[in-house]
Write an enzyme that holds these catalytic residues in place. Structure first.
Site, PDB file in Angstrom:
ATOM      1  N   ASP A 196      21.208 -52.972   0.515  1.00 28.37           N
ATOM      2  CA  ASP A 196      20.878 -53.123   1.923  1.00 28.37           C
ATOM      3  C   ASP A 196      20.569 -51.775   2.581  1.00 28.37           C
ATOM      4  OD1 ASP A 196      21.004 -54.868   4.402  1.00 28.37           O
ATOM      5  OD2 ASP A 196      22.469 -53.334   4.932  1.00 28.37           O
ATOM      6  N   ASN A 235      12.229 -63.362   4.300  1.00 25.50           N
ATOM      7  CA  ASN A 235      13.621 -63.100   3.922  1.00 25.50           C
ATOM      8  C   ASN A 235      14.524 -63.502   5.080  1.00 25.50           C
ATOM      9  OD1 ASN A 235      13.640 -61.028   5.799  1.00 25.50           O
ATOM     10  ND2 ASN A 235      14.232 -59.440   4.371  1.00 25.50           N
ATOM     11  N   ARG A 247      17.956 -41.434   8.231  1.00 24.06           N
ATOM     12  CA  ARG A 247      18.966 -41.378   7.163  1.00 24.06           C
ATOM     13  C   ARG A 247      20.356 -40.952   7.646  1.00 24.06           C
ATOM     14  NH1 ARG A 247      14.323 -39.820   3.717  1.00 24.06           N
ATOM     15  NH2 ARG A 247      13.946 -41.644   2.417  1.00 24.06           N
ATOM     16  N   ARG A 293      10.881 -63.636  -5.489  1.00 18.41           N
ATOM     17  CA  ARG A 293      12.137 -64.153  -4.937  1.00 18.41           C
ATOM     18  C   ARG A 293      11.827 -65.305  -3.980  1.00 18.41           C
ATOM     19  NH1 ARG A 293      15.581 -60.003  -1.562  1.00 18.41           N
ATOM     20  NH2 ARG A 293      13.910 -60.376  -0.060  1.00 18.41           N
ATOM     21  N   HIS A 339      17.734 -46.076   4.878  1.00 14.36           N
ATOM     22  CA  HIS A 339      18.625 -45.255   5.687  1.00 14.36           C
ATOM     23  C   HIS A 339      19.531 -44.380   4.854  1.00 14.36           C
ATOM     24  CE1 HIS A 339      17.110 -47.473   9.121  1.00 14.36           C
ATOM     25  NE2 HIS A 339      17.136 -48.521   8.314  1.00 14.36           N
ATOM     26  N   GLU A 384      16.203 -52.222  -0.516  1.00 12.89           N
ATOM     27  CA  GLU A 384      15.576 -52.815   0.665  1.00 12.89           C
ATOM     28  C   GLU A 384      15.001 -51.702   1.524  1.00 12.89           C
ATOM     29  OE1 GLU A 384      16.036 -54.824   4.963  1.00 12.89           O
ATOM     30  OE2 GLU A 384      17.465 -53.396   4.161  1.00 12.89           O
ATOM     31  N   ASN A 408      25.239 -48.270   3.242  1.00 18.29           N
ATOM     32  CA  ASN A 408      24.806 -47.285   4.223  1.00 18.29           C
ATOM     33  C   ASN A 408      25.834 -47.019   5.307  1.00 18.29           C
ATOM     34  OD1 ASN A 408      22.755 -45.659   5.740  1.00 18.29           O
ATOM     35  ND2 ASN A 408      22.983 -47.341   7.213  1.00 18.29           N
TER      36      ASN A 408
HETATM   37  C1  ARE Z   1      24.583 -56.437  14.796  1.00 14.55           C
HETATM   38  C2  ARE Z   1      24.054 -56.676  16.201  1.00 14.55           C
HETATM   39  C3  ARE Z   1      23.663 -55.360  16.862  1.00 14.55           C
HETATM   40  C4  ARE Z   1      24.855 -54.409  16.864  1.00 14.55           C
HETATM   41  C5  ARE Z   1      25.348 -54.234  15.444  1.00 14.55           C
HETATM   42  C6  ARE Z   1      26.597 -53.371  15.366  1.00 14.55           C
HETATM   43  O1  ARE Z   1      22.935 -57.546  16.148  1.00 14.55           O
HETATM   44  O2  ARE Z   1      23.254 -55.624  18.203  1.00 14.55           O
HETATM   45  O3  ARE Z   1      24.460 -53.143  17.374  1.00 14.55           O
HETATM   46  O4  ARE Z   1      25.658 -55.515  14.885  1.00 14.55           O
HETATM   47  O5  ARE Z   1      27.667 -54.000  16.034  1.00 14.55           O
HETATM   48  C7  ARE Z   1      21.945 -57.409  10.308  1.00 14.55           C
HETATM   49  C8  ARE Z   1      21.348 -57.871  11.639  1.00 14.55           C
HETATM   50  C9  ARE Z   1      21.718 -56.932  12.780  1.00 14.55           C
HETATM   51  C10 ARE Z   1      23.217 -56.751  12.830  1.00 14.55           C
HETATM   52  C11 ARE Z   1      23.628 -56.141  11.498  1.00 14.55           C
HETATM   53  C12 ARE Z   1      25.107 -55.845  11.400  1.00 14.55           C
HETATM   54  O6  ARE Z   1      19.933 -57.940  11.519  1.00 14.55           O
HETATM   55  O7  ARE Z   1      21.257 -57.505  13.994  1.00 14.55           O
HETATM   56  O8  ARE Z   1      23.563 -55.906  13.933  1.00 14.55           O
HETATM   57  O9  ARE Z   1      23.315 -57.087  10.440  1.00 14.55           O
HETATM   58  O10 ARE Z   1      25.861 -56.963  11.648  1.00 14.55           O
HETATM   59  C13 ARE Z   1      15.769 -52.123   9.990  1.00 14.55           C
HETATM   60  C14 ARE Z   1      16.373 -51.575   8.703  1.00 14.55           C
HETATM   61  C15 ARE Z   1      16.622 -52.659   7.673  1.00 14.55           C
HETATM   62  C16 ARE Z   1      17.441 -53.805   8.277  1.00 14.55           C
HETATM   63  C17 ARE Z   1      16.649 -54.318   9.477  1.00 14.55           C
HETATM   64  C18 ARE Z   1      17.364 -55.483  10.170  1.00 14.55           C
HETATM   65  O11 ARE Z   1      15.524 -50.565   8.163  1.00 14.55           O
HETATM   66  O12 ARE Z   1      17.359 -52.094   6.595  1.00 14.55           O
HETATM   67  O13 ARE Z   1      16.485 -53.250  10.440  1.00 14.55           O
HETATM   68  N1  ARE Z   1      17.728 -54.875   7.286  1.00 14.55           N
HETATM   69  C19 ARE Z   1      19.062 -54.957   6.633  1.00 14.55           C
HETATM   70  C20 ARE Z   1      19.549 -56.386   6.492  1.00 14.55           C
HETATM   71  C21 ARE Z   1      19.961 -56.937   7.838  1.00 14.55           C
HETATM   72  C22 ARE Z   1      21.152 -56.147   8.373  1.00 14.55           C
HETATM   73  C23 ARE Z   1      21.079 -54.710   8.064  1.00 14.55           C
HETATM   74  C24 ARE Z   1      20.097 -54.154   7.267  1.00 14.55           C
HETATM   75  C25 ARE Z   1      22.201 -53.874   8.503  1.00 14.55           C
HETATM   76  O14 ARE Z   1      18.602 -57.171   5.845  1.00 14.55           O
HETATM   77  O15 ARE Z   1      20.252 -58.304   7.784  1.00 14.55           O
HETATM   78  O16 ARE Z   1      21.222 -56.299   9.829  1.00 14.55           O
HETATM   79  O17 ARE Z   1      23.155 -53.901   7.454  1.00 14.55           O
HETATM   80  C26 ARE Z   1      10.708 -51.866  11.640  1.00 14.55           C
HETATM   81  C27 ARE Z   1      11.318 -50.708  10.844  1.00 14.55           C
HETATM   82  C28 ARE Z   1      12.426 -51.209   9.920  1.00 14.55           C
HETATM   83  C29 ARE Z   1      13.440 -52.007  10.700  1.00 14.55           C
HETATM   84  C30 ARE Z   1      12.720 -53.174  11.383  1.00 14.55           C
HETATM   85  C31 ARE Z   1      13.673 -54.050  12.181  1.00 14.55           C
HETATM   86  O18 ARE Z   1       9.983 -52.691  10.774  1.00 14.55           O
HETATM   87  O19 ARE Z   1      10.308 -50.075  10.079  1.00 14.55           O
HETATM   88  O20 ARE Z   1      13.071 -50.119   9.293  1.00 14.55           O
HETATM   89  O21 ARE Z   1      14.420 -52.519   9.778  1.00 14.55           O
HETATM   90  O22 ARE Z   1      11.719 -52.653  12.263  1.00 14.55           O
HETATM   91  O23 ARE Z   1      14.305 -53.297  13.169  1.00 14.55           O
HETATM   92 CA    CA Z   2      22.492 -43.487   6.649  1.00 17.45          CA
END
Ligand code: ARE
Ligand code: CA
Length: 494
Positions: A198, A297, A159, A333, A202, A234, A102
């Protein structure tokens, strides 16, 4: 793209979060194959930013900020990745890679190190290691004031805008698709069986379909010709959001977050276990052949959002896992974690960034093992808990059967059969369970695989259950017992 390509008698996967590839390879050979695990989800393998921000030194989440698609991370380089895939496949254990498609990194100062040898300039959106330049990102397609996602109910910005400030790639562009496909096809050529995609929510389903429908078939070194890669998208479906998990089910499996959430809710006592009888499609969840289920997870074990269960509440966790592995819904899982000290400030764990066990040069430390097979030096290894791996074996034994002969006490004591191959009972009540129940098994003595295991010599290290000629057996789970479940199956017959 829904089929995980596991061996027929291996019906669960494990997420070895932050494990190094040589350790994964060894785990496939020493433990996962013998215990019947079908596959492993490994953490993102692409080169990423190396984060040192004050207190936050090499957090686990740096791996979700790619810099290029070269295989280079704290888990290992390309050579160790290939070696792992080969060795795991050789013992019939599949590898699924977590892929971050993404976005690239967030904002980092010039000169920020990476886990490989690529340079990047987040300000200019320049990632020469791929290469991507500013034209490949979504800035022009995002219309929020901040450039980040502000309102999750608006699919367009979810998105096209930045997730947590990370540079959002435009998967609608042919060039971006080509770069992504080159990366995924490279992983396929090494023998992976599929991907965990991942932040799929989005990305536009149409773009993902274009990418995933055109990928190469899996490597014929390990799979029959014409085998499509397994894909798990995801997608966290928010109750008030317009984007639905089912929007992605036409192209692959989708994470079903409601499942772990509902089990957490039930085992914590907010819903009686008797209602679990039909958890799944009847509860508004995805069709079972399109869903991936789990208790927790790597994200929600940190936020503990919605009361999901984690290794920290181990008795409930093992009961819920026994339920999940015993129940015929979804591909399952198992989470495998490492320990960190929580420190709550204002309701938030300020240590939630803590990376895996590491030495003073920030290299990940391999897990070590206790005489009983459990992990030490900071690794939790839920997958090595007897109650969990024995239930993986249970799931393998009962594969192909449906649920029958459900029993409950009208409250929090439940039991059910899987065809005539297995039987599970769970007691989450403040009272003992002492009942004579239909186990659906042939007459004989069976070893309870929760309180113990059947030994090679054919004896049982835990409780045993006597089943009579009409399938009935006396089942006892005392409230004071260490575990709140009991399970017997064809292969645990003594
Ligand atoms: C980090 C810092 C941030 C900074 C960023 C950029 O923490 O402060 O702004 O870096 O510098 C993981 C961590 C993040 C981290 C990121 C990149 O959790 O904290 O940011 O890595 O290093 C949404 C998404 C879902 C996502 C979750 C976490 O929809 O896809 O947020 N999950 C995946 C992975 C994570 C990963 C990412 C995506 C990014 O599993 O491990 O983040 O690649 C509601 C909504 C959901 C939302 C959820 C949580 O339920 O419906 O959509 O999920 O709240 O916000
Ligand atoms: Ca996107």
């Amino acid at each position: 793209q829904w089929d995980p390509h596991v061996l027929e008698n291996r019906q669960a996967m494990v997420h070895l979060f932050e494990w190094k590839y040589p350790d994964v390879a060894k785990e496939c050979e020493d433990f996962l194959a013998p215990k019947g695990y079908g596959g492993v989800q490994v953490s993102p393998s692409s080169e990423c930013v190396a984060v040192y921000q004050g207190q936050v030194q090499r957090p686990w989440w740096e791996r979700y900020q790619p810099v290029s698609y070269k295989i280079s991370s704290r888990s290992g380089d390309e050579g160790s990745f290939r070696d792992m895939v080969a060795r795991c496949n050789d013992v019939g254990v599949r590898i699924y890679t977590d892929v971050v498609l993404n976005h690239m990194t967030g904002d980092h100062p010039a000169g920020t190190p990476t886990t490989g040898d690529s340079y990047f300039d987040s300000g200019a959106e320049s990632y020469p290691g791929v290469p991507y330049s500013a034209f490949d990102f979504n800035d022009a397609n995002c219309h929020t004031a901040s450039g980040s996602i502000e309102d999750y109910s608006d699919a367009e910005q979810v998105r096209n805008c930045k997730l947590s400030g990370m540079k959002d790639l435009n998967q609608g562009k042919d060039y971006v698709r080509e770069m992504i496909m080159e990366y995924l096809n490279r992983l396929i050529s090494y023998g992976v069986a599929g991907f965990r995609v991942d932040a799929s929510k989005h990305m536009w389903p149409g773009d993902l379909e274009a990418i995933f429908s055109q990928l190469d078939d899996l490597s014929t070194d390990y799979f029959p010709a014409g085998t499509r890669p397994f894909v798990v998208f995801e997608v966290i479906e928010g109750e008030w959001e317009s984007i639905k998990a089912i929007d992605y089910a036409g192209i692959g499996r989708v994470t079903e977050f409601k499942y772990g959430r509902e089990l957490g809710h039930s085992f914590r006592g907010f819903n009686q276990l008797k209602w679990l009888r039909n958890i799944g499609e009847d509860w508004g969840m995805l069709p079972r052949h399109e869903s991936l289920v789990f208790i927790d997870n790597h994200d929600n074990q940190r936020t503990e959002s919605n009361g999901v269960l984690t290794f920290r509440v181990d008795k409930w966790y093992k009961m819920a896992t026994a339920f999940m592995l015993g129940f015929p819904y979804g591909f399952t899982r198992v989470m495998s974690s490492y320990y960190w000290d929580q420190y709550f400030e204002g309701g938030r764990d300020i240590n939630d960034w803590t990376g895996p066990p590491q030495d003073t040069s920030f290299d990940i430390i391999s897990p070590s093992f206790n005489p009983d097979g459990s992990c030490a030096n900071g690794w939790i290894c839920e997958h090595r808990w007897r109650e969990i791996y024995n239930m993986v074996a249970f799931r393998n034994v009962v594969h192909g059967t449906d649920l029958n002969d459900w029993w409950d006490n009208g409250n929090n004591q439940i039991a059910f059969c899987r065809g005539n191959r297995g039987f599970v009972a769970i007691n989450n009540e403040g009272a003992d369970l002492k009942e004579t129940l239909q186990t659906c098994l042939a007459e004989g003595t069976y070893c309870d695989v929760i309180s113990g295991s059947k030994t090679e010599a054919g004896s049982c290290t835990g409780k045993s259950v006597q089943v009579d000629s009409s399938g009935y057996g006396y089942i006892e789970i005392l409230n004071s017992e260490y575990d709140g479940a009991l399970a017997i199956h064809m292969d645990s017959k003594l």
